[in-house]
Design an enzyme around this catalytic site. Structure first.
Site, PDB file in Angstrom:
ATOM      1  N   LYS A   1       0.835  -1.206   0.000  1.00  0.00           N
ATOM      2  CA  LYS A   1       0.000   0.000   0.000  1.00  0.00           C
ATOM      3  C   LYS A   1       0.871   1.257   0.000  1.00  0.00           C
ATOM      4  O   LYS A   1       0.535   2.236  -0.653  1.00  0.00           O
ATOM      5  CB  LYS A   1      -0.918   0.006   1.219  1.00  0.00           C
ATOM      6  CG  LYS A   1      -2.073  -0.980   1.136  1.00  0.00           C
ATOM      7  CD  LYS A   1      -3.057  -0.720   2.271  1.00  0.00           C
ATOM      8  CE  LYS A   1      -3.888  -1.929   2.617  1.00  0.00           C
ATOM      9  NZ  LYS A   1      -4.817  -2.352   1.598  1.00  0.00           N
TER      10      LYS A   1
ATOM     11  N   GLU B   1      -3.242   6.860   7.879  1.00  0.00           N
ATOM     12  CA  GLU B   1      -4.070   7.675   6.993  1.00  0.00           C
ATOM     13  C   GLU B   1      -5.109   8.431   7.796  1.00  0.00           C
ATOM     14  O   GLU B   1      -5.582   7.921   8.824  1.00  0.00           O
ATOM     15  CB  GLU B   1      -4.840   6.777   6.014  1.00  0.00           C
ATOM     16  CG  GLU B   1      -4.036   6.285   4.857  1.00  0.00           C
ATOM     17  CD  GLU B   1      -4.868   5.428   3.886  1.00  0.00           C
ATOM     18  OE1 GLU B   1      -4.284   4.934   2.934  1.00  0.00           O
ATOM     19  OE2 GLU B   1      -6.096   5.262   4.098  1.00  0.00           O
TER      20      GLU B   1
ATOM     21  N   HIS C   1     -15.044  -4.297   7.059  1.00  0.00           N
ATOM     22  CA  HIS C   1     -14.250  -4.015   5.856  1.00  0.00           C
ATOM     23  C   HIS C   1     -14.378  -5.075   4.775  1.00  0.00           C
ATOM     24  O   HIS C   1     -13.578  -5.127   3.855  1.00  0.00           O
ATOM     25  CB  HIS C   1     -12.764  -3.795   6.191  1.00  0.00           C
ATOM     26  CG  HIS C   1     -12.547  -2.759   7.242  1.00  0.00           C
ATOM     27  ND1 HIS C   1     -12.943  -1.456   7.079  1.00  0.00           N
ATOM     28  CD2 HIS C   1     -11.985  -2.834   8.471  1.00  0.00           C
ATOM     29  CE1 HIS C   1     -12.639  -0.773   8.175  1.00  0.00           C
ATOM     30  NE2 HIS C   1     -12.071  -1.588   9.032  1.00  0.00           N
TER      31      HIS C   1
ATOM     32  N   ARG D   1      -6.353  -8.373 -10.188  1.00  0.00           N
ATOM     33  CA  ARG D   1      -6.995  -9.668 -10.461  1.00  0.00           C
ATOM     34  C   ARG D   1      -8.463  -9.413 -10.759  1.00  0.00           C
ATOM     35  O   ARG D   1      -8.941  -8.298 -10.666  1.00  0.00           O
ATOM     36  CB  ARG D   1      -6.893 -10.551  -9.223  1.00  0.00           C
ATOM     37  CG  ARG D   1      -7.457  -9.817  -8.014  1.00  0.00           C
ATOM     38  CD  ARG D   1      -7.646 -10.686  -6.817  1.00  0.00           C
ATOM     39  NE  ARG D   1      -7.833  -9.913  -5.608  1.00  0.00           N
ATOM     40  CZ  ARG D   1      -8.974  -9.407  -5.199  1.00  0.00           C
ATOM     41  NH1 ARG D   1     -10.072  -9.579  -5.902  1.00  0.00           N
ATOM     42  NH2 ARG D   1      -9.047  -8.705  -4.088  1.00  0.00           N
TER      43      ARG D   1
HETATM   44  P1  ADP Z   1      -7.733  -4.011   2.588  1.00  0.00           P
HETATM   45  O1  ADP Z   1      -6.626  -4.142   1.571  1.00  0.00           O
HETATM   46  O2  ADP Z   1      -7.372  -4.607   3.915  1.00  0.00           O
HETATM   47  O3  ADP Z   1      -9.063  -4.449   2.068  1.00  0.00           O
HETATM   48  P2  ADP Z   1      -8.289  -1.205   2.012  1.00  0.00           P
HETATM   49  O4  ADP Z   1      -7.255  -0.155   2.081  1.00  0.00           O
HETATM   50  O5  ADP Z   1      -8.723  -1.646   0.666  1.00  0.00           O
HETATM   51  O6  ADP Z   1      -7.836  -2.444   2.909  1.00  0.00           O
HETATM   52  O7  ADP Z   1      -9.582  -0.730   2.807  1.00  0.00           O
HETATM   53  C1  ADP Z   1     -10.675  -1.573   3.052  1.00  0.00           C
HETATM   54  C2  ADP Z   1     -11.856  -0.773   3.565  1.00  0.00           C
HETATM   55  O8  ADP Z   1     -11.509  -0.056   4.759  1.00  0.00           O
HETATM   56  C3  ADP Z   1     -12.337   0.301   2.606  1.00  0.00           C
HETATM   57  O9  ADP Z   1     -13.234  -0.182   1.657  1.00  0.00           O
HETATM   58  C4  ADP Z   1     -12.999   1.282   3.577  1.00  0.00           C
HETATM   59  O10 ADP Z   1     -14.260   0.807   3.951  1.00  0.00           O
HETATM   60  C5  ADP Z   1     -12.102   1.216   4.788  1.00  0.00           C
HETATM   61  N1  ADP Z   1     -11.053   2.273   4.731  1.00  0.00           N
HETATM   62  C6  ADP Z   1      -9.846   2.176   4.176  1.00  0.00           C
HETATM   63  N2  ADP Z   1      -9.145   3.332   4.309  1.00  0.00           N
HETATM   64  C7  ADP Z   1      -9.935   4.181   4.971  1.00  0.00           C
HETATM   65  C8  ADP Z   1      -9.791   5.541   5.445  1.00  0.00           C
HETATM   66  N3  ADP Z   1      -8.676   6.234   5.258  1.00  0.00           N
HETATM   67  N4  ADP Z   1     -10.828   6.097   6.109  1.00  0.00           N
HETATM   68  C9  ADP Z   1     -11.965   5.401   6.344  1.00  0.00           C
HETATM   69  N5  ADP Z   1     -12.165   4.136   5.950  1.00  0.00           N
HETATM   70  C10 ADP Z   1     -11.165   3.516   5.277  1.00  0.00           C
END
Ligand code: ADP
Length: 484
Positions: A110, A194, A229, A286
């Site tokens: 990331k 973040e 999530h 993917r």
């Molecule tokens: P992973 O790779 O573990 O799935 P992601 O970065 O794709 O993690 O985030 C998964 C979910 O977490 C997102 O769809 C959202 O719901 C929540 N999320 C991620 N980053 C943030 C953020 N900065 N603020 C609020 N919610 C977040």
């Protein structure tokens, strides 16, 4: 492409095998010992053991060689985003149905993908993604990001290693716990910090590239309805968004994909604030679980296109060929107990009857008699509906969920029906906090279940007459807690 191996399971293995049959490509299921493959296997020409898991790259390559496969489709999950597998296929002269190993690697972390996006001018959530990972540095950077903030594992996936921190005095403990979780899950404890966005929406773009320099997008999917999530309901188009916003996001998604010379199907995920600012979250290199909703509104076959592009053909469509029409919604059907913390359930499916009719598609990985274990993800199937409008699509998926009968294990089918018929969902008021806000009103109403179950049992004399009798009658006895 003559013979393709799929080292995967359940509905996605079936989905890929179906495309192979249509194209006259021989298909081989690569399976883990102990997994119930009786249903999945029917769609394949052959099956080969991968040993005890789906995660051993060397076993997968050996199996591909042994069965004479000249191509491999990884599906999603398991090894699908391991650059190592794509590289091993490249070395073994096996066509990997996916992007190049270097593109997977570039999006694998990331922190690294955030750096890349910043270079490409794609917005990322304000935060810290530096190499300095000492506790002092993380505490200092956390203070400067401000609260609430989200601690994330850089190697993360599936929401693991993610912690919300509301105040300064919680930061240290959250960092320590995220580091532990990340090390355990990914063998890598690097973190990023973040700004935590309140009430965001998750909107992602399907993109597709080929080896001839073409990249298109196939519009967006709104996947805001998540539990812990994890996506539960996905739809396209994203409700309540202007064309202008969606076009700006599509442009950013294409820039992100072009920046890693992306080939094949991929997804660029964004988080969108209530003020409609959007930020890059990550790119999934993917095919996604929720790809069927895109297929329904664009009238394309993404897996067929994946196989064509992997064979070196150009993309079957130009951007101007692609139109988004109507509305599609997908729900994920799980063996889990919504009344008891959504705990995964095991059991034997004693009776199984899928919905059908206009605008209904079911991508299932199970049928009657399938054994549901606790070793793998409890997703049984996906129900996907299409209609001319969002309202009609909601009516349709609610109707289809009513028709869906699975006995022998608890499922979330009735809970999903309450979700899609909830007034807030009907209004398009979706956000990743939907279930926190509306969880209580999704509790079952007494008396909903009995007629449906009775009808299912009445029409399942054979299931009852065979070994399933005991389980079905168990279900009947516990009907109060069951099929709502
Ligand atoms: P992973 O790779 O573990 O799935 P992601 O970065 O794709 O993690 O985030 C998964 C979910 O977490 C997102 O769809 C959202 O719901 C929540 N999320 C991620 N980053 C943030 C953020 N900065 N603020 C609020 N919610 C977040």
């Amino acid at each position: 492409m003559i013979k393709l191996i799929v080292p995967n399971r359940g509905e996605i293995a079936v989905r890929i095998a179906r495309a192979c049959r249509e194209l006259g490509i021989a298909s081989v299921l690569g399976y883990a010992e102990g997994d119930d493959i009786r249903f999945t296997q029917r769609f394949f020409d052959d099956a080969v053991s991968l040993g005890n898991s789906y995660l051993d790259v060397n076993r997968v390559i050996d199996a591909a060689r042994a069965c004479g496969a000249d191509a491999l489709h990884p599906g999603y999950g398991f090894l699908s985003e391991r650059a190592e597998l794509a590289a091993a296929c490249e070395d073994a002269g096996i066509v990997f149905v996916g992007p190049k190993a270097t593109s997977i690697a570039a999006m694998g972390s990331k922190a690294q993908s955030r750096h890349l996006m910043q270079k490409l001018g794609v917005p990322v959530v304000p935060g810290y993604d530096g190499d300095e990972q000492s506790m002092d540095a993380l505490l200092r950077e956390g203070e400067s990001v401000g609260f609430p903030l989200l601690v994330k594992a850089s190697a993360g996936g599936g929401g693991k290693g993610m912690k919300i921190v509301r105040a300064s005095n919680e930061l240290r403990a959250a960092i320590e716990s995220a580091q532990r979780e990340a090390m355990k899950a990914f063998g890598d404890d690097r973190l990023l910090l973040e700004r935590y966005i309140e009430e965001p929406r998750h909107v992602e773009f399907q993109i597709f590239g080929d080896a001839h320099g073409n990249i298109v997008h196939l519009f967006e999917r709104d996947c805001s309805l998540q539990r812990r999530h994890q996506k539960v309901v996905e739809e396209t188009p994203a409700p309540r968004y202007s064309d202008e916003l969606r076009q700006r996001m599509a442009k950013a998604a294409i820039a992100a994909a072009a920046g890693v010379d992306y080939r094949n199907a991929g997804t660029v995920e964004f988080i969108v604030t209530p003020d409609n600012d959007f930020y890059f979250l990550e790119m999934n290199t993917r095919l996604q679980v929720e790809h069927p909703i895109t297929e329904l509104v664009t009238d394309v076959d993404l897996v067929r296109a994946q196989l064509a592009v992997a064979s070196g053909q150009p993309l079957p469509w130009k951007q101007s060929d692609l139109q988004q029409r109507g509305h599609a919604i997908e729900v994920r059907v799980y063996a889990e107990d919504p009344d008891d913390r959504f705990l995964p359930q095991s059991g034997t499916i004693a009776y199984y009857s899928e919905p059908s009719g206009p605008g209904v598609r079911v991508d299932a990985g199970v049928t009657r008699g399938s054994e549901i274990g606790l070793r793998f993800d409890p997703m049984l199937a996906k129900l996907i509906c299409f209609a001319e409008t969002r309202d009609a699509c909601i009516d349709r998926i609610a109707r289809a969920l009513r028709e869906y009968t699975i006995l022998g294990t608890k499922t979330n089918v009735s809970w999903l029906r309450r979700v899609v018929t909830h007034p807030a969902f009907r209004e398009g008021l979706v956000s990743t906090r939907f279930f926190e806000e509306h969880g209580d009103s999704l509790q079952p109403q007494a008396s909903e279940a009995a007629p449906l179950i009775a009808a299912a049992i009445a029409s399942a004399p054979r299931a009852i007459a065979t070994g399933a009798q005991r389980r079905v009658s168990d279900v009947w006895n516990t009907v109060g807690a069951w099929g709502r």
